[in-house]
Design a protein around this motif. Structure first.
Motif, mmCIF file in Angstrom:
data_model
loop_
_atom_site.group_PDB
_atom_site.id
_atom_site.type_symbol
_atom_site.label_atom_id
_atom_site.label_comp_id
_atom_site.label_asym_id
_atom_site.label_seq_id
_atom_site.Cartn_x
_atom_site.Cartn_y
_atom_site.Cartn_z
ATOM 1 N N GLY A 120 0.071 0.537 4.978
ATOM 2 C CA GLY A 120 0.996 1.395 5.692
ATOM 3 C C GLY A 120 0.337 2.365 6.642
ATOM 4 N N ALA A 121 -1.002 2.380 6.692
ATOM 5 C CA ALA A 121 -1.710 3.309 7.585
ATOM 6 C C ALA A 121 -2.976 2.640 8.105
ATOM 7 N N THR A 122 -2.822 1.471 8.697
ATOM 8 C CA THR A 122 -3.979 0.676 9.101
ATOM 9 C C THR A 122 -4.763 1.300 10.245
ATOM 10 N N VAL A 123 -4.085 1.957 11.176
ATOM 11 C CA VAL A 123 -4.793 2.547 12.312
ATOM 12 C C VAL A 123 -5.670 3.701 11.850
ATOM 13 N N SER A 124 -5.124 4.570 11.019
ATOM 14 C CA SER A 124 -5.909 5.685 10.484
ATOM 15 C C SER A 124 -7.087 5.160 9.672
ATOM 16 N N SER A 125 -6.851 4.119 8.887
ATOM 17 C CA SER A 125 -7.917 3.532 8.074
ATOM 18 C C SER A 125 -9.033 2.974 8.943
ATOM 19 N N SER A 126 -8.656 2.273 10.002
ATOM 20 C CA SER A 126 -9.657 1.703 10.906
ATOM 21 C C SER A 126 -10.477 2.790 11.583
ATOM 22 N N ALA A 127 -9.828 3.902 11.910
ATOM 23 C CA ALA A 127 -10.544 5.007 12.546
ATOM 24 C C ALA A 127 -11.616 5.564 11.620
#
Length: 623
Positions: A120-127
């Protein structure tokens, strides 16, 4: 790009919305999240040993989140990453900011960049992965080796016994768990994602309410009045009366659970926003309307915290897959799956509060076919799991379903205004439907507008038309013009004449010209006699160049689902209750709204029916 691909891409935007700025405040967390995280840590296997140590020190690194930069100081001690401290971040309250903390914890625990992203928070995780990769490189490490380090988890199946298990930690599930707990039941909550809240966490958190029994009739009247069109889906007045009757009790429950809220003069329950949500709001841009600070995340997290304080466990990253029944088809629990094993939860009653089904194309095509064409900002976990599990044990699907209107946006993958009560365009513009007519004031709230832009067989949308003076106020217009191409989702045009602009929009030029002429006459007279827009926003569109931008409805999900009775019990094809099975919230919402969703009622359905379902589930379990 086909529609299924479009819907997949939209997940990232819908669930990892961030602001544009940065802050130095600590990452927000909740006690419930902390408890769940600690439980997950206990279950994890031993850390993979490093094959090469890093140089001790503190390394500063940054990476781009969804819309803003995330900066952290990565502390290396004894050759290993010991701390990841965020100094600048503006990730979405309750979602992105929680992902930052969970990713940091996992990387430190496993000394690996191969840890999974937070659901549910893939962009934040990738960052986080990117900035830690930078820090590893600064510290003399081999980034490729860090990414390929095996992350071992101890897989262990377990059996849990309780009185009531609640599936889903959105507003409906949390209300059900709160009420069941207060009735003396031993309660367990399971949540598919790494954080609770569902779609509620992105919302204002508000719903219409009454704090006294004397105020309930007025609440019912207000509820009915908001549902302006009920031709296809008549309101179920028994359900509405039953739900509204517990409004004073629900507000008292919120008070008892230490939720910070107020009931405003309009009769709307408004939760106070967290500091992180306030910072998110500072970076939202609207051309005319005032930005509303959203309190949904604070509401959800305070309810979670109170459950944790009272010993109610919430198992995150735990997907319910199958209901357990006995020989008489009484529901006696639920089977759940997670990366650390299967949880078999034996319970005397089950409450399904799994949200809607907008991310399930098959169910959407069956229950709300027109919604299949829309872009949705509902929680990525809303795939109709609860509906499918209930049907397997004899539940029936509601005959009516429809998408829940959201807000207009030119780019359906860039959703900074989700949850805002007004649209982001300048109110001086002209808003046309797909026939070239102007059906409503441009300055109305989003839900009051959207009923005029429901299109059969295609996405719900409208066209914003402007001249240069108005276009100068339209956010990101140059970007949208540049990104427009044949077949592109984004459509923005600039022409020297209204006729040419109408052709770009595939609208009848004569109709559009007549609409513009009528609007200009009202602007000259200083009064909108058609739709009542405030005179301060009346600005004639009479000098080229002219602009048009297509605005899509970013829906909040699909309502409808499965049938329940007034006690929140799930019913079969004969209208009989399935013993031990309850449902609350949007999963069973067909009778609460008319033909279209009117706003400020969805969380009310969740809170009120969650309360009722939790109470009755606890009483059933106590028999």
């Amino acid at each position: 790009m086909n529609k299924s691909m479009l819907r997949t891409v939209a997940v990232m935007s819908a669930l990892s919305i961030t602001g544009c700025g940065a802050s130095s405040v600590p990452v927000a967390t909740t006690a419930a999240a902390e408890a769940s995280s600690e439980a997950a840590t206990t279950a994890a296997a031993e850390t993979v040993e490093s094959t090469g140590s890093l140089t001790d020190g503190t390394y500063t690194a940054s990476a781009k989140g969804m819309d803003g930069d995330i900066t952290a100081e990565v502390v290396v001690k004894d050759g290993k990453i010991a701390e990841i401290n965020y100094t600048e971040q503006d990730e979405t309250a309750g979602v992105g900011d929680k992902a930052l903390k969970l990713m940091a914890k996992a990387i430190i625990e496993h000394q690996s960049l191969g840890v999974d992203a937070i659901s549910g928070a893939t962009v934040s995780s990738s960052a986080v992965r990117m900035l830690v990769s930078d820090a590893v490189e600064q510290a003399g490490g081999d980034v490729s080796e860090w990414k390929n380090r095996e992350v071992k988890l101890e897989v262990k199946d377990e059996t849990i016994d309780c009185d009531v298990v609640v599936v889903g930690a959105g507003i409906a599930g949390l209300a059900a768990a709160q009420k069941a707990m207060r009735e003396g039941a031993d309660v367990v909550v399971v949540e598919k994602l790494a954080f609770g809240g569902g779609t509620s966490i992105f919302s204002s958190g508000s719903f219409i309410a009454a704090d006294t029994a004397e105020g309930v009739p007025e609440l019912v009247e207000k509820w009915v009045k908001r549902n302006k069109i009920t031709e296809r889906n008549p309101l179920d007045m028994d359900k509405i009366n039953t739900a509204c009757a517990v409004s004073p009790d629900v507000l008292q429950l919120l008070t008892d659970a230490k939720v910070d809220y107020k009931l405003n003069e309009e009769g709307t329950m408004v939760p106070a926003a967290s500091e992180q949500a306030k910072k998110n709001a500072e970076n939202i841009q609207l051309a005319t309307a005032k930005v509303k600070v959203k309190g949904g995340q604070a509401l959800v997290n305070q309810l979670e915290d109170n459950l944790a304080e009272n010993g109610v466990p919430i198992y995150f990253n735990t997907k319910a897959t199958k209901l357990i029944t006995d020989a008489d088809n009484h529901v006696t629990g639920v089977v759940c799956e997670s990366k650390t094993g299967t949880k078999t939860i034996n319970a005397k009653a089950v409450v399904l509060a799994c949200g809607d089904y907008a991310w399930n194309d098959e169910l959407t095509g069956e229950l709300a076919p027109d919604a299949l064409h829309n872009f949705t900002s509902t929680a990525v976990s809303n795939t109709g799991d609860g509906i499918n599990m209930a049907v397997e044990v004899g539940a029936v699907k509601s005959a009516f379903g429809e998408s829940m209107s959201g807000c207009f946006a030119p780019d359906p993958y860039d959703m900074p205004v989700v949850g805002q009560p007004n649209n982001s365009y300048p109110f001086e513009c002209l808003l046309l439907d797909n026939k070239g007519n102007r059906p409503v004031s441009e300055a109305l709230g989003v839900h009051d507008q959207m009923i005029y832009f429901i299109n059969e067989g295609e996405a719900d949308y409208g066209w914003v038309v402007m001249d240069q003076e108005i276009a100068d106020k339209f956010l990101k217009l140059d970007e949208y013009l540049e990104r427009t191409s044949e077949g592109s989702v984004i459509q923005a045009y600039k022409e020297d004449s209204i006729e040419a602009l109408a052709k770009d929009m595939n609208l009848d030029p004569a109709t559009v010209q007549a609409t513009v002429d009528q609007y200009n006459k009202m602007c000259e007279a200083g009064e909108d006699t058609d739709n009542g827009k405030d005179a301060q926003y009346l600005s004639a569109i009479d000098a080229g160049p002219f602009y048009a931008v297509k605005e899509y409805d970013l829906t909040r999900g699909n309502y409808g689902g499965i049938e329940t009775n007034l006690a929140g019990e799930v019913t079969d094809k004969d209208g009989n209750a399935i013993p031990g099975l309850y449902a609350a919230g949007i999963i069973s919402s067909a009778g609460f709204f008319g033909d279209y969703y009117p706003g400020r009622e969805a969380l009310g359905v969740g809170a009120y029916m969650g309360f009722i379902s939790g109470e009755n589930a606890a009483k059933y379990a106590a028999k």
